[in-house]
Design a protein around this motif. Structure first.
Motif, PDB file in Angstrom:
ATOM      1  N   LEU A 278     -10.748  -3.737  -9.866  1.00 46.42           N
ATOM      2  CA  LEU A 278      -9.296  -3.556  -9.809  1.00 46.42           C
ATOM      3  C   LEU A 278      -8.784  -3.640  -8.378  1.00 46.42           C
ATOM      4  O   LEU A 278      -7.699  -4.172  -8.123  1.00 46.42           O
ATOM      5  CB  LEU A 278      -8.912  -2.204 -10.419  1.00 46.42           C
ATOM      6  CG  LEU A 278      -9.141  -2.069 -11.930  1.00 46.42           C
ATOM      7  CD1 LEU A 278      -8.926  -0.629 -12.377  1.00 46.42           C
ATOM      8  CD2 LEU A 278      -8.198  -2.997 -12.694  1.00 46.42           C
ATOM      9  N   LEU A 279      -9.576  -3.148  -7.453  1.00 51.10           N
ATOM     10  CA  LEU A 279      -9.152  -3.179  -6.052  1.00 51.10           C
ATOM     11  C   LEU A 279      -9.223  -4.582  -5.455  1.00 51.10           C
ATOM     12  O   LEU A 279      -8.547  -4.872  -4.462  1.00 51.10           O
ATOM     13  CB  LEU A 279     -10.017  -2.222  -5.221  1.00 51.10           C
ATOM     14  CG  LEU A 279      -9.798  -0.724  -5.456  1.00 51.10           C
ATOM     15  CD1 LEU A 279     -10.740   0.088  -4.584  1.00 51.10           C
ATOM     16  CD2 LEU A 279      -8.355  -0.320  -5.195  1.00 51.10           C
ATOM     17  N   ALA A 280     -10.035  -5.431  -6.021  1.00 48.99           N
ATOM     18  CA  ALA A 280     -10.153  -6.797  -5.491  1.00 48.99           C
ATOM     19  C   ALA A 280      -8.812  -7.530  -5.570  1.00 48.99           C
ATOM     20  O   ALA A 280      -8.456  -8.294  -4.663  1.00 48.99           O
ATOM     21  CB  ALA A 280     -11.228  -7.556  -6.265  1.00 48.99           C
ATOM     22  N   ARG A 281      -8.029  -7.289  -6.617  1.00 43.93           N
ATOM     23  CA  ARG A 281      -6.716  -7.922  -6.740  1.00 43.93           C
ATOM     24  C   ARG A 281      -5.741  -7.320  -5.725  1.00 43.93           C
ATOM     25  O   ARG A 281      -4.918  -8.021  -5.138  1.00 43.93           O
ATOM     26  CB  ARG A 281      -6.160  -7.727  -8.145  1.00 43.93           C
ATOM     27  CG  ARG A 281      -7.105  -8.198  -9.249  1.00 43.93           C
ATOM     28  CD  ARG A 281      -6.577  -7.769 -10.613  1.00 43.93           C
ATOM     29  NE  ARG A 281      -7.590  -7.936 -11.655  1.00 43.93           N
ATOM     30  CZ  ARG A 281      -7.460  -7.489 -12.895  1.00 43.93           C
ATOM     31  NH1 ARG A 281      -6.336  -6.867 -13.250  1.00 43.93           N
ATOM     32  NH2 ARG A 281      -8.412  -7.669 -13.791  1.00 43.93           N
TER      33      ARG A 281
ATOM     34  N   CYS B 195      -9.692   1.085   3.940  1.00 46.18           N
ATOM     35  CA  CYS B 195     -10.207   2.017   2.923  1.00 46.18           C
ATOM     36  C   CYS B 195     -10.750   1.263   1.709  1.00 46.18           C
ATOM     37  O   CYS B 195     -11.815   1.618   1.167  1.00 46.18           O
ATOM     38  CB  CYS B 195      -9.095   2.978   2.491  1.00 46.18           C
ATOM     39  SG  CYS B 195      -8.553   4.120   3.786  1.00 46.18           S
ATOM     40  N   ILE B 196     -10.026   0.219   1.277  1.00 50.10           N
ATOM     41  CA  ILE B 196     -10.479  -0.553   0.118  1.00 50.10           C
ATOM     42  C   ILE B 196     -11.806  -1.245   0.413  1.00 50.10           C
ATOM     43  O   ILE B 196     -12.714  -1.289  -0.428  1.00 50.10           O
ATOM     44  CB  ILE B 196      -9.394  -1.583  -0.294  1.00 50.10           C
ATOM     45  CG1 ILE B 196      -8.151  -0.845  -0.808  1.00 50.10           C
ATOM     46  CG2 ILE B 196      -9.932  -2.540  -1.349  1.00 50.10           C
ATOM     47  CD1 ILE B 196      -6.981  -1.767  -1.129  1.00 50.10           C
ATOM     48  N   ARG B 197     -11.933  -1.814   1.619  1.00 50.47           N
ATOM     49  CA  ARG B 197     -13.188  -2.488   1.983  1.00 50.47           C
ATOM     50  C   ARG B 197     -14.364  -1.508   1.994  1.00 50.47           C
ATOM     51  O   ARG B 197     -15.489  -1.868   1.638  1.00 50.47           O
ATOM     52  CB  ARG B 197     -13.036  -3.158   3.345  1.00 50.47           C
ATOM     53  CG  ARG B 197     -12.098  -4.356   3.327  1.00 50.47           C
ATOM     54  CD  ARG B 197     -12.285  -5.222   4.559  1.00 50.47           C
ATOM     55  NE  ARG B 197     -11.351  -6.340   4.565  1.00 50.47           N
ATOM     56  CZ  ARG B 197     -11.516  -7.460   3.861  1.00 50.47           C
ATOM     57  NH1 ARG B 197     -12.576  -7.595   3.081  1.00 50.47           N
ATOM     58  NH2 ARG B 197     -10.621  -8.433   3.928  1.00 50.47           N
ATOM     59  N   ARG B 198     -14.109  -0.277   2.411  1.00 48.97           N
ATOM     60  CA  ARG B 198     -15.181   0.724   2.395  1.00 48.97           C
ATOM     61  C   ARG B 198     -15.665   0.977   0.981  1.00 48.97           C
ATOM     62  O   ARG B 198     -16.866   1.126   0.727  1.00 48.97           O
ATOM     63  CB  ARG B 198     -14.661   2.044   2.991  1.00 48.97           C
ATOM     64  CG  ARG B 198     -14.830   2.154   4.495  1.00 48.97           C
ATOM     65  CD  ARG B 198     -14.684   3.592   4.934  1.00 48.97           C
ATOM     66  NE  ARG B 198     -15.628   4.433   4.233  1.00 48.97           N
ATOM     67  CZ  ARG B 198     -15.414   5.692   3.857  1.00 48.97           C
ATOM     68  NH1 ARG B 198     -14.245   6.242   4.080  1.00 48.97           N
ATOM     69  NH2 ARG B 198     -16.338   6.387   3.240  1.00 48.97           N
TER      70      ARG B 198
ATOM     71  N   LEU C  61      -5.831  -8.740  -2.100  1.00 49.11           N
ATOM     72  CA  LEU C  61      -5.219 -10.041  -1.830  1.00 49.11           C
ATOM     73  C   LEU C  61      -3.767  -9.922  -1.389  1.00 49.11           C
ATOM     74  O   LEU C  61      -3.277 -10.742  -0.607  1.00 49.11           O
ATOM     75  CB  LEU C  61      -5.309 -10.928  -3.085  1.00 49.11           C
ATOM     76  CG  LEU C  61      -6.727 -11.262  -3.570  1.00 49.11           C
ATOM     77  CD1 LEU C  61      -6.665 -12.031  -4.892  1.00 49.11           C
ATOM     78  CD2 LEU C  61      -7.463 -12.081  -2.510  1.00 49.11           C
ATOM     79  N   SER C  62      -3.079  -8.878  -1.886  1.00 54.78           N
ATOM     80  CA  SER C  62      -1.641  -8.745  -1.588  1.00 54.78           C
ATOM     81  C   SER C  62      -1.322  -7.640  -0.586  1.00 54.78           C
ATOM     82  O   SER C  62      -0.172  -7.512  -0.170  1.00 54.78           O
ATOM     83  CB  SER C  62      -0.873  -8.471  -2.888  1.00 54.78           C
ATOM     84  OG  SER C  62      -1.365  -7.296  -3.506  1.00 54.78           O
ATOM     85  N   CYS C  63      -2.302  -6.882  -0.179  1.00 55.17           N
ATOM     86  CA  CYS C  63      -2.045  -5.746   0.728  1.00 55.17           C
ATOM     87  C   CYS C  63      -2.046  -6.225   2.180  1.00 55.17           C
ATOM     88  O   CYS C  63      -2.932  -6.977   2.610  1.00 55.17           O
ATOM     89  CB  CYS C  63      -3.111  -4.675   0.537  1.00 55.17           C
ATOM     90  SG  CYS C  63      -2.824  -3.207   1.546  1.00 55.17           S
TER      91      CYS C  63
END
Length: 506
Positions: free
Chosen positions: A474-477, A490-493, A480-482
């Motif tokens: 879910l975070l992969a999408r 934080c998402i990459r971690r 792309l837009s963040c």
């Protein structure tokens, strides 16, 4: 009347020249009568009496001061003990409503004067102890130690009826008392360190008992503080033998309508829970009595009281659970911890006062740890509380949100099979928190922001493990837009931690 009082005191002061033991006892008896009579309130006669009492003590040799004859009026140690009790009561503060204004300042003046008298008496005890001609000093000290101790504690604590001078003198009295009894601490003094007499705590409780009952305990505002402070000096293994004497006053103080007294009483009960064996607390259903007395305070919206109550209950739960026996083939019964947590969550959900919110949030992780997997019983309400608290800014320290994040991680660890169906709700709450903190224009310190981001990211990682990798997808999408670098970090971690993981449980 003032003149008569002065003449009475001076007559007593002239007696040391008389070698008759009965004359010396008669002199102290006159002073005792003065201290307990109506004239004790008159300032002029009071000053003269204290001076004459000090003069009488100084002029009397220690062997005569502590001698013990066969007749009642020859028993000087008992007489000195009665004088010490009268002096201690004379220095006691009046009722709170009577002590307002100059009333308490007068008490501090009296306490400083009486402290000097006690120092003189203790000096005589020390002289008798160091001499070889007065073996009766131990008897004298036994009668003096209790009243002197009560006086010293009453006036050495910082209270409205004390002043820097009275606290200084009272502190000297307490230090001198410990020195003479060869005790390194107050606890040693009460429990009989280096001393054959191990009944001092019993003696102190006996002195406090007449003023520590339902009818009279508010007549002296100091007695509750002396009891509480003294109680907390006595720990295992000495406290349980005094349980019948200390439990009723503690319950009495905690049951008062004033919040200050409730807190004081709960702390006394907490000390009892920590220092009395479980078997003694379970006997005669004492633990249940304690639980119900403390539980009722949870309905009071006072954060200091709630803090004291929750800490006490967390230590009382293991005692209560000792009496419960779970059979593996039946469902576990609801525990007292369940009952308390249910009430806490009920209060937390609509609570808007920051201090209470922080108090509840600060103690919530301990309740989740206590229940463990049984936290699933409260999962729906916990979810609402967690999401609601994560949405609200909590000031520069962000204590409530940090503790709620800690609670969320514990809930996911203990009840992870039930988390996947709550994935979307919890993911939104954590992402919203990260975005809010990243764009926070307030004066929140950077270390606090970093701690929030760290805890929220750890929560996402744990949520991903509970959902078998769904968070990463879910975070992969979102990635792309963040455009916010903090949120992207934080998402990459989360993605990096999830790479190569096998999802077979937490």
């Amino acid at each position: 009347m003032e003149l008569d009082g002065a003449e009475t005191s001076r007559e007593g002061a002239s007696l040391p020249g008389d070698r008759s033991p009965s004359a010396l006892g008669h002199a102290f008896s006159k002073i005792l009568l003065y201290l307990t009579g109506l004239e004790a309130r008159r300032r002029n006669t009071r000053d003269i009496s204290f001076k004459d009492l000090i003069a009488l003590i100084e002029a009397t040799e220690c062997d005569r001061l502590f001698e013990r004859g066969g007749e009642p009026h020859h028993k000087m140690p008992e007489t000195l003990g009665e004088v010490a009790k009268a002096l201690e009561k004379y220095a006691a503060p009046p009722k709170e409503e009577e002590g307002e204004g100059n009333g308490y300042s007068e008490v501090a003046e009296k306490a400083a004067e009486i402290g000097l008298v006690f120092l003189k008496l203790l000096g005589k005890v020390e002289d008798a102890k160091n001499s070889l001609v007065c073996p009766a000093w131990k008897t004298g000290l036994r009668h003096l130690a209790g009243p002197v101790y009560v006086f010293a504690v009453t006036h050495s604590l910082e209270q409205p009826w004390t002043s820097p001078r009275s606290r200084e003198v009272a502190g000297q009295v307490l230090a001198f008392l410990l020195q003479i009894t060869e005790c390194s601490s107050v606890a040693g003094f009460l429990c009989g360190e280096n001393e054959e007499d191990k009944r001092r705590f019993t003696v102190i409780l006996g002195l406090l008992k007449p003023t520590l009952n339902k009818e009279s305990w508010k007549n002296n505002p100091a007695v509750k503080h002396v009891f509480s402070w003294t109680l907390q000096q006595v720990t295992r293994p000495w406290l349980n033998q005094h349980l019948e004497r200390i439990l009723p006053p503690s319950l009495l103080i905690s049951d008062d309508y004033q919040t200050e007294n409730k807190i004081l009483g709960v702390r006394c009960l907490h000390h009892i829970v920590l220092n009395v064996p479980v078997a003694d607390l379970l006997q005669y259903n004492r633990a249940q009595v304690l639980y119900h007395a403390i539980f009722n305070h949870l309905y009071m919206p006072e954060y200091h009281l709630i803090e004291a109550v929750l800490l006490c209950l967390l230590d009382l739960f293991p005692v209560l659970e000792k009496a419960q026996h779970w059979k593996g083939d039946a469902a576990r019964t609801t525990t007292h911890c369940d009952e308390v947590l249910q009430l806490i969550l009920t209060h937390m959900e609509p609570e808007h006062r920051l201090l209470l919110r922080r108090t509840y949030a600060r103690n919530l992780p301990a309740f989740v740890r206590r229940l463990g997997i049984l936290t699933v019983r409260h999962l729906k309400r916990l979810e609402r509380v967690i999401i609601g608290y994560l949405e609200v800014y909590d000031g520069p320290e962000e204590e409530a949100r940090l503790k709620i994040l800690e609670t969320l991680k514990l809930v996911m660890q203990y009840s992870w099979p039930r988390i996947s169906c709550r994935l979307v709700v919890l993911l939104k709450a954590l992402l919203k928190l990260i975005c809010d903190v990243a764009r926070d224009p307030s004066l929140t310190p950077e270390p606090v922001k970093n701690a929030l981001l760290q805890e929220a990211t750890d929560g996402l990682i744990l949520l991903d493990r509970c959902s078998r990798g769904q968070v990463k997808d879910l975070l992969a999408r979102t990635l792309l837009s963040c455009t916010d670098t903090t949120v992207v970090s934080c998402i990459r971690r989360v993605q990096q931690d999830s790479e190569g993981m096998s999802y077979h449980g937490i």
